[in-house]
Design an enzyme around this catalytic site. Structure first.
Site, PDB file in Angstrom:
ATOM      1  N   ASP A  52     -26.602  52.468  41.029  1.00  0.00           N
ATOM      2  CA  ASP A  52     -25.754  51.387  41.213  1.00  0.00           C
ATOM      3  C   ASP A  52     -26.004  50.381  42.160  1.00  0.00           C
ATOM      4  OD1 ASP A  52     -24.756  52.722  38.860  1.00  0.00           O
ATOM      5  OD2 ASP A  52     -22.826  53.332  39.908  1.00  0.00           O
TER       6      ASP A  52
ATOM      7  N   CYS B 224     -49.986  24.930  41.251  1.00  0.00           N
ATOM      8  CA  CYS B 224     -48.945  25.763  41.727  1.00  0.00           C
ATOM      9  C   CYS B 224     -48.079  24.606  42.676  1.00  0.00           C
ATOM     10  CB  CYS B 224     -49.393  26.796  42.477  1.00  0.00           C
ATOM     11  SG  CYS B 224     -50.130  28.110  41.445  1.00  0.00           S
TER      12      CYS B 224
END
Length: 397
Positions: A64, A196
């Site tokens: 979690d 890019c």
């Protein structure tokens, strides 16, 4: 990759392989290897991932708050624990995502989980934490408007793979919008592809973008992939050393400069993705690539990859030549080289299974577990393009 959780149990390689065929003889599986190459290549036929891949999925999902795919929110604790630089997170998420698409193809029982994780991957990819370097560097506040193919190519491919795996149209409008941006920018440029950063053109990032057009066509019956031929002609004419089967590091369209160093990681990444679109192209250069970069050692049991020519050093530069070549070997069906490379890469990283979750004590690069996961499960980019629809679509979700 370092974790604060204490080790409670470590599963041996033999125990890990229980239930997935007979354990290999010790001579076949070196210490530190978690499954045989034959088992990795047999996953799709058996419709089951190997136990170590299942343990990798547990790492990606189980804990979690800190597992990479815990929730859609813009929390990046998993990457903070791995000390992943902000600029690298986009690649980490993307390579996890491509592996998840193959998991969906391998095991129908895991397809829903893979789709769930792909949803989270797409959501996280859109967080400013992932693309904020674009703004920080002064290139703009919109990461998809122009250029930045190193980011938006991956996002577009992930949109498509999510819909292929799940049948869900959750991101369909965003996917259509980004595909048009990419296609129109390619058409407007005087060279084939998209940069890019401004004036920085990398062939590997463009391979992602073009593959994303093929996935969009598969979903919608369009023909954006027609642009691929001009791109392959361009990179073959201007950006590859044909004698060595290797791409040059980068191209800079404003000056026409090509950096004269060839790059193994650039080439391996590109040939792997191009193989899904034009198998003959990659098959033409693959033998020369191996002759140029691959060094077999330890009496044939291991192989490592030089990042560039004129050196005996393995994995220089960004440190990813061997890992991307592992992916390329898998794409090409080269079991011998895959085995040799995995023998070189995995044991020094000291893998262990702790509470059903795979972790590496000494990962060899910033994208180590992502690329090993992807290579271990990779079904082939062409196979992903042919992925059958899910048994029950989540239409409209």
């Amino acid at each position: 990759m370092r974790f604060t959780l204490k080790t409670t149990a470590i599963v041996s390689a033999a125990a890990l392989l229980a239930g997935f065929g007979p354990p290999p003889r010790a001579a076949e599986l070196p210490p530190g290897r978690l499954a045989t190459t034959e088992d990795y290549f047999a996953q799709q036929a058996k419709q089951a991932v190997t136990p170590d891949v299942m343990a990798q999925l547990a790492y990606m999902n189980y804990i979690d708050f800190i597992s990479p795919f815990y929730s859609r929110g813009c929390s990046f604790e998993a990457w903070e624990l791995k000390h992943t630089p902000q600029r690298v997170i986009k690649y980490s998420i993307a390579f996890y995502a491509y592996g998840l698409a193959s998991v969906a193809l391998i095991d129908p029982k895991l397809r829903a989980l893979a789709g769930h994780d792909l949803d989270i991957a797409v959501s996280k990819m859109k967080c400013k934490r992932v693309w904020g370097d674009w703004e920080e560097d002064g290139f703009g506040t919109d990461p998809i408007e122009k250029e930045n193919i190193m980011y938006k190519g991956h996002l577009n491919l992930m949109y498509g793979l999510y819909q292929l795996v799940t049948g869900s149209r959750r991101y369909e409008a965003e996917h259509a919008h980004l595909t048009r941006i990419i296609h129109d920018e390619i058409a407007a440029n005087p060279f084939a592809g998209i940069v890019c950063e401004p004036d920085n053109y990398f062939v590997q990032c463009n391979s992602v973008a073009y593959l994303s057009l093929w996935v969009y066509d598969r979903l919608h019956g369009t023909d954006y992939r027609a642009a691929t031929r001009a791109w392959l002609d361009f990179i073959q004419k201007d950006l590859i050393d044909p004698e060595r089967g290797a791409f040059y590091l980068s191209y800079h369209p404003e000056s026409g400069a090509v950096k004269p160093w060839i790059s193994a990681y650039t080439t391996a990444w590109t040939l792997a993705m191009v193989h899904g679109m034009d198998p003959a192209f990659s098959e033409r250069y693959y033998p020369r690539f191996k002759q140029t970069f691959v060094e077999v050692y330890d009496e044939g049991r291991k192989a490592r990859v030089r990042e560039t020519a004129g050196t005996d050093d393995a994995d220089g530069g960004v440190g990813l030549a061997s890992a991307f070549t592992l992916l390329l070997a898998r794409e090409m069906g080269d079991q011998q080289l895959f085995d040799q490379l995995l023998n070189h890469l995995e044991p020094p990283a000291k893998p262990s299974i702790v509470s059903a979750s795979l972790r590496y004590e000494h990962p060899g690069s910033l994208l180590f577990d992502e690329l090993l996961f992807l290579a271990k499960v990779h079904a082939g980019f062409g196979a992903l393009l042919r992925m059958p629809p899910p048994a029950a679509k989540l239409a409209g979700k």
